[in-house]
Design an enzyme around this catalytic site. Structure first.
Site, mmCIF file in Angstrom:
data_model
loop_
_atom_site.group_PDB
_atom_site.id
_atom_site.type_symbol
_atom_site.label_atom_id
_atom_site.label_comp_id
_atom_site.label_asym_id
_atom_site.label_seq_id
_atom_site.Cartn_x
_atom_site.Cartn_y
_atom_site.Cartn_z
ATOM 1 N N SER A 23 42.407 -9.868 -3.371
ATOM 2 C CA SER A 23 42.883 -9.062 -4.423
ATOM 3 C C SER A 23 42.734 -9.592 -5.712
ATOM 4 C CB SER A 23 44.360 -8.580 -3.998
ATOM 5 O OG SER A 23 45.151 -10.199 -3.908
ATOM 6 N N ASN A 110 54.767 -13.024 0.765
ATOM 7 C CA ASN A 110 55.625 -11.394 0.805
ATOM 8 C C ASN A 110 56.542 -11.335 -0.376
ATOM 9 O OD1 ASN A 110 53.504 -11.453 2.686
ATOM 10 N ND2 ASN A 110 54.947 -11.126 4.327
ATOM 11 N N THR A 155 54.633 34.148 -24.279
ATOM 12 C CA THR A 155 54.636 34.082 -22.679
ATOM 13 C C THR A 155 53.574 34.673 -22.314
ATOM 14 O OG1 THR A 155 55.819 36.199 -22.756
ATOM 15 C CG2 THR A 155 57.275 34.439 -23.042
ATOM 16 N N HIS A 156 52.924 34.266 -21.138
ATOM 17 C CA HIS A 156 51.807 34.722 -20.443
ATOM 18 C C HIS A 156 50.485 34.411 -21.836
ATOM 19 C CE1 HIS A 156 54.358 36.881 -17.488
ATOM 20 N NE2 HIS A 156 54.989 37.046 -18.670
ATOM 21 N N SER A 277 29.766 16.323 -32.353
ATOM 22 C CA SER A 277 28.705 16.859 -31.345
ATOM 23 C C SER A 277 27.236 16.085 -31.495
ATOM 24 C CB SER A 277 28.662 18.367 -31.088
ATOM 25 O OG SER A 277 27.255 18.807 -30.619
ATOM 26 N N LYS A 283 30.471 20.817 -35.410
ATOM 27 C CA LYS A 283 31.408 20.629 -34.326
ATOM 28 C C LYS A 283 32.499 19.526 -34.755
ATOM 29 C CE LYS A 283 32.348 22.414 -30.963
ATOM 30 N NZ LYS A 283 31.664 22.383 -29.429
ATOM 31 N N ASN A 285 35.388 18.132 -32.371
ATOM 32 C CA ASN A 285 36.117 18.243 -31.092
ATOM 33 C C ASN A 285 37.371 17.779 -30.703
ATOM 34 O OD1 ASN A 285 33.765 19.945 -30.380
ATOM 35 N ND2 ASN A 285 32.637 18.060 -29.648
ATOM 36 N N GLU A 290 41.965 16.531 -25.230
ATOM 37 C CA GLU A 290 41.188 16.766 -23.896
ATOM 38 C C GLU A 290 41.529 15.688 -23.008
ATOM 39 O OE1 GLU A 290 37.435 19.253 -24.740
ATOM 40 O OE2 GLU A 290 37.595 18.027 -26.399
ATOM 41 N N TYR A 317 56.216 -6.494 5.845
ATOM 42 C CA TYR A 317 55.055 -6.370 4.925
ATOM 43 C C TYR A 317 53.940 -6.178 5.899
ATOM 44 C CZ TYR A 317 51.156 -7.792 1.936
ATOM 45 O OH TYR A 317 50.063 -7.769 1.378
ATOM 46 N N GLN A 322 48.734 -4.306 -0.241
ATOM 47 C CA GLN A 322 48.162 -4.696 -1.248
ATOM 48 C C GLN A 322 47.308 -3.562 -1.963
ATOM 49 O OE1 GLN A 322 45.927 -8.477 -0.845
ATOM 50 N NE2 GLN A 322 43.721 -7.152 -0.969
ATOM 51 N N LYS A 325 48.403 -1.876 -5.851
ATOM 52 C CA LYS A 325 48.263 -2.406 -7.405
ATOM 53 C C LYS A 325 47.280 -1.608 -8.259
ATOM 54 C CE LYS A 325 49.490 -6.797 -5.601
ATOM 55 N NZ LYS A 325 49.919 -6.185 -4.258
#
Ligand code: ARG
Length: 468
Positions: A23, A110, A155-156, A277, A283, A285, A290, A317, A322, A325
């Protein structure tokens, strides 16, 4: 190379197994926590007479030198030593000789890894609470500037009723407040020391668990050694809290993206937070919101992955753990990166109050208020709804808003309308007439604003007083 645990083995570990089980490729991120925990452990061993004072001091000195070398980037960790814990122990033995081998007395990897994870998550919890408060601060400041900026509430995603921009922004302050409170609450549980649990059943050495816990700033110790080494609930709580923050950030991002489109034109994001772009020269962006919106998914994924890893694991354990992480580290990166960008992006955005107001006037966002007006003159609500509906249709056919109709036109639909109708239907009047707690009236919004300021200050105070 000889393994630290090589005694009972007659063969070398397969190279693929070494790579598969190691690890160190990701848990090297825990080196600060690991060394801090080891120093406290060594100090406690000395204080309890398990090591001599000189031994304890030599070990602590060696660990400090290793920490400096790691910080300076002088150390290359090795896969053969599997994880951060054994890499540091190996380095310590190289640094101070066989005495280094005494550090692990009364301890197991552990409880050591559990300790490192608690220290890591505790510090990140406080940092993220601070980042949330910083973001709330920016939202509150913008809200303060825009108490009288009106826009349609949706709304909506259809224009519903006008609201103050301050009111809209304060909704996010409330969401982030819940997020901060969730983390401050989980802090209580994360701030518990597992050290002394050993591999599973504690240790035969007369260690002082409370002393080492106190030195590391923990409020309490786990009261069961098996729970101490197998508990990863605090990580699930952290990932769940992180997921909700990402939900909130993604909703805010979505609104920034919509609002900065030409169709809405409500805001302009600063050039520093946008990109161009490669093909279309015109553009600009909104990549940052996003990406924040897009990155929410990976955090939810890490939460689900950890729950799945933990499900049905027998005590105590297991190596499966492991796997806790990488998702955690990625979540911390994703979340702190998103919070760090959201705040200055909101701070620097330009608000087009004119455009917002025009939309607030244009979309019959005052239709409910017209109906309520008629109800207050004695018309049953259902009939009022019908009258207003017919009048909206008339307006649509004639390209007008309600406010643009003359008194004479109103009276063609109902004799109940009087000269005050234009004032009643103005967006200002519409927001102002909802003067209840949590409503859109100036007084109600200002009250919420003041309350949020107090809460943000309180959060900053919390973060400056707790241990991390
Ligand atoms: N690298 C391990 C982990 O992250 C540390 C604990 C290993 N303990 C053990 N007995 N193999 O979980």
């Amino acid at each position: 190379m000889k393994k630290l645990w090589g005694g009972r083995f007659t063969k070398k570990t397969d190279r693929l197994v070494e790579e598969f089980t190691a690890s160190i490729g990701f848990d090297h991120l825990l080196f600060e926590e690991d060394i801090r925990g080891s120093m406290a452990h060594a100090r406690m061993l000395g204080a309890c007479g398990i090591l001599t004072p000189e031994e304890s001091e030599k070990i602590i000195g060696g660990l400090a030198r290793i920490r400096d070398r790691v910080r300076a980037g002088e150390i290359v960790f090795s896969v053969e030593h599997e994880d951060i814990h054994m890499n540091i122990e190996k380095l310590l033995i190289e640094e101070i000789g066989p005495l280094g081998g005494k550090l692990h007395t009364g301890r197991s990897r552990n409880d050591q890894v559990a300790l490192d994870m608690h220290l890591y998550v505790r510090a990140r919890t406080v940092e993220i609470v601070e980042l949330l408060a910083r973001l709330q601060q920016v939202l509150v400041d913008q809200a303060e500037r825009h108490v009288d900026t009106l826009l349609p509430g949706y709304t909506h995603l259809q224009r519903a009723q006008p609201v103050r921009l301050a009111h809209h922004l304060l909704a996010y302050v409330s969401m982030f407040q819940r997020d901060a409170e969730r983390l401050m609450d989980s802090y209580k549980r994360v701030n518990t020391s597992p050290l002394g649990a050993g591999a599973i059943a504690g240790t035969t050495f007369p260690i002082d668990r409370r002393m080492v816990a106190e030195e590391l700033g923990f409020d309490r110790i786990y009261d069961n050694s098996m729970d101490a080494v197998s508990d990863r609930d605090f990580l699930v709580e952290f990932l769940a809290a992180a997921s909700l923050i990402m939900v909130h950030l993604s909703r805010l991002s979505e609104e920034l993206i919509l609002w900065s489109s030409e169709e809405f034109g409500y805001i302009e994001l600063d050039d520093a937070f946008c990109t161009g772009s490669s093909m279309m020269p015109q553009k600009k962006n909104p990549d940052v919101p996003e990406l924040i919106r897009g990155k929410a998914g990976r955090v939810f994924g890490h939460l689900m992955a950890l729950l799945t890893t933990l499900k049905a694991l027998p005590l105590a354990y297991n190596k499966d753990m492991q796997e806790d992480k990488e998702g955690l580290f990625d979540t911390v990166n994703t979340l702190t990166g998103s919070l760090r960008l959201m705040a200055p992006m909101l701070e620097s955005m330009k608000v087009n109050g004119e455009k917002m107001r025009k939309s607030a006037e244009a979309g019959f966002a005052n239709a409910t208020d017209f109906a309520d007006y008629l109800v207050k003159k004695g018309l049953p609500f259902r009939e009022a709804h019908e009258v207003v509906g017919r009048m909206v249709l008339y307006c649509l056919q004639n390209g007008k808003t309600l406010g643009q109709c003359s008194l004479e036109e109103f009276r063609r639909f109902t004799p109940l309308v009087e000269a005050d109708i234009h004032r009643v239907l103005s967006p200002e009047h519409v927001v102002e007439s909802r003067n209840i707690p949590g409503g859109t009236a100036r007084e109600a919004v200002l009250e919420t604003l003041a309350e949020k300021k107090r809460m943000v200050a309180e959060t900053f105070r919390w973060a400056s007083t707790v241990n991390r």
